[in-house]
Design an enzyme around this catalytic site. Structure first.
Site, PDB file in Angstrom:
ATOM      1  CG  HIS A 183     -30.134  79.098  40.462  1.00 11.66           C
ATOM      2  ND1 HIS A 183     -30.392  79.991  41.486  1.00 11.66           N
ATOM      3  CD2 HIS A 183     -31.474  78.800  40.052  1.00 11.66           C
ATOM      4  CE1 HIS A 183     -31.499  80.021  41.694  1.00 11.66           C
ATOM      5  NE2 HIS A 183     -32.311  79.597  40.806  1.00 11.66           N
ATOM      6  CB  SER A 313      -1.955  84.636  26.025  1.00  7.51           C
ATOM      7  OG  SER A 313      -0.940  84.357  27.011  1.00  7.51           O
ATOM      8  CE  LYS A 319      -6.013  82.013  28.083  1.00  4.34           C
ATOM      9  NZ  LYS A 319      -7.265  82.685  27.889  1.00  4.34           N
ATOM     10  CD  GLU A 326     -12.057  89.338  27.677  1.00  8.27           C
ATOM     11  OE1 GLU A 326     -11.819  88.209  28.172  1.00  8.27           O
ATOM     12  OE2 GLU A 326     -11.298  90.053  27.179  1.00  8.27           O
TER      13      GLU A 326
END
Length: 460
Positions: A183, A313, A319, A326
């Site tokens: 969970h 980015s 970053k 992805e």
């Protein structure tokens, strides 16, 4: 300007580009279906060429086709399959007539042109190249053949690579213990190797299901011709065709037990697509686990550090994002969408023929290719090279109040819950609070609450 020549078919005359190997029927399809700009996949076209070659060989053997013409068709098909410019000759859009007749005639015309040049004799696209065949059995056969070849040449080997890479990495990280999560909440500790071996097992089970799906694909509609009765085909054509195709492809194919079912439905393709969707679901789970474990590096879990592949980015310097997981997740979403498309298309069998065959073929091969490429990317650019951030594992693990689960048999669930709540509220290690709240000495508690021992099932 493109020069043209005049070609003729049963509907009359038509201008065709001078250099095109195809003829009037292909040009009509190009004119009629300017829909997507998406051509039938190269793998599908190569399967069509294999089918035409096997059909020519079978017809020659059965005395249905002059050997000179048959050999010319076989030679033309081989020449095309090895030609890097193959797709120049197959311009028909995916969104065409639902039987795929345009693609079948495209192949017939191209082969007839080349075979005529090779033999010096007139080779007719219908009478010779399409002898004993119909689009209605050729295209379903091409779907099965192209999917089988794509599985063999692309996806199954890519999944094997992903399994092997993941299991190797599991051995490399076996010593690391991390907080398990259910969970998305802290749970009992697990070895990092256990998480990776679970991924490998998921992929391996999907691979086994795909192997089973191949069995149905090897049963072919070829020989059923227009509606399944075999009209205009030699009685032994289906068997001889399957033998010739098996020899050409190196894979075992056989005639369908019932041509009517194979022409009117696409159940085997729908079933395969379902298994591809299952593989996509597993890869999505793996990709998301990698993203979560890599999250941060400061405000997330930060348990692993994926290889830095590109700036993340255009505005935030420094970053770095988990680009491979992805990309894999997007592949999985596309495969799930393809499956929905194929399911709807599979329902479009009206009486004796399914009429969404080109779409089924294209989306099926798309799913296979995408999953194969994504599997290799996950293996090579995400799983193989990630670094474990051990310092990020140790702190949460030592303070994990859920470790108290190991004390249930000794102090009972209710008391263990009290200890866990106090430890969590105070942000203290569970062993310290348990020492204060129970009669167990520290040495015994350290043994009972040892994360490595618990990850191994509490075995000494």
């Amino acid at each position: 300007m493109t020069t043209t020549r005049i070609e003729r078919d049963s509907m009359g005359e038509l201008e065709v580009p001078s250099q095109a190997l195809y003829a009037a029927q292909t040009q009509r399809a190009v004119n009629n279906f300017p829909v997507s700009g998406r051509r039938m996949p190269a793998g599908f076209v190569r399967a069509l060429l294999l089918i035409k070659s096997a059909a020519a060989s079978a017809n020659v053997k059965l005395g249905e086709l002059d050997s000179d013409l048959g050999e010319a068709i076989v030679a033309a098909a081989a020449q095309l399959r090895d030609d890097p410019r193959l797709m120049e000759h197959f311009p028909v859009d995916v969104f065409q007539t639902g039987s795929g007749t345009s693609s079948n005639m495209n192949a017939n015309e191209v082969l007839a042109t080349l075979a005529t040049r090779l033999s010096g004799k007139a080779v007719h696209p219908n009478d010779h190249v399409n002898r004993g065949q119909s689009s209605n059995d050729v295209i379903p056969t091409a779907i099965h053949v192209s999917a089988t070849l794509a599985l063999e040449e692309q996806l199954l080997s890519a999944l094997s690579h992903l399994i092997r890479t993941t299991r190797i990495k599991a051995r490399e990280v076996h010593q690391y213990i991390k907080t398990g999560r259910t969970h998305l909440m802290d749970a009992m500790p697990v070895r990092m190797s256990q998480s990776l071996d679970a991924w490998a097992e998921q992929v391996q089970l999907n691979q086994a299901r795909l192997e089973l799906a191949k069995v149905d694909l090897r049963s072919l509609a070829q020989g059923g011709t227009a509606v399944g009765t075999g009209i205009n085909a030699h009685p032994e054509f289906a068997e001889q065709f399957a033998l010739a195709l098996s020899e050409l492809s190196g894979l075992k194919f056989q005639r369908a037990a019932n041509f009517f079912a194979h022409i009117s439905s696409q159940d085997a393709a729908v079933a395969l697509s379902g298994q591809l969707r299952g593989s996509a679901v597993s890869l999505m789970k793996i990709a998301n686990d990698l993203r979560w474990m890599n999250s941060g590096p400061l405000a997330g879990l930060g348990e692993i550090e994926l290889e830095a592949l590109q700036p993340g980015s255009s505005i935030m310097p420094g970053k770095v994002n988990p680009v491979i997981p992805e990309a894999a997740a997007m592949v999985c979403a596309q495969v799930m969408g393809n499956d929905a498309t194929i399911a709807v298309a599979g329902q479009s069998g009206n009486f004796e023929l399914n009429v969404m065959l080109p779409l089924i073929a294209e989306r099926l091969l798309d799913s296979i290719e995408l999953l194969a490429n994504a599997s290799r990317l996950l293996a090579d650019k995400a799983i193989a090279g990630f670094r474990v951030r051990e310092e990020q594992l140790q702190g949460p693990l030592s303070r994990n109040p859920i470790l108290v689960t190991a004390l249930n048999p000794i102090i009972g669930y209710q008391k263990a819950a009290e200890v866990a709540k106090k430890a969590y509220a105070a942000g203290r290690p569970i062993v310290d609070v348990a020492q204060e709240e129970t009669d167990l000495d520290r040495e015994q508690l350290l043994e009972l609450l040892d994360p490595a021992r618990l990850a191994d099932g509490g075995v000494e």
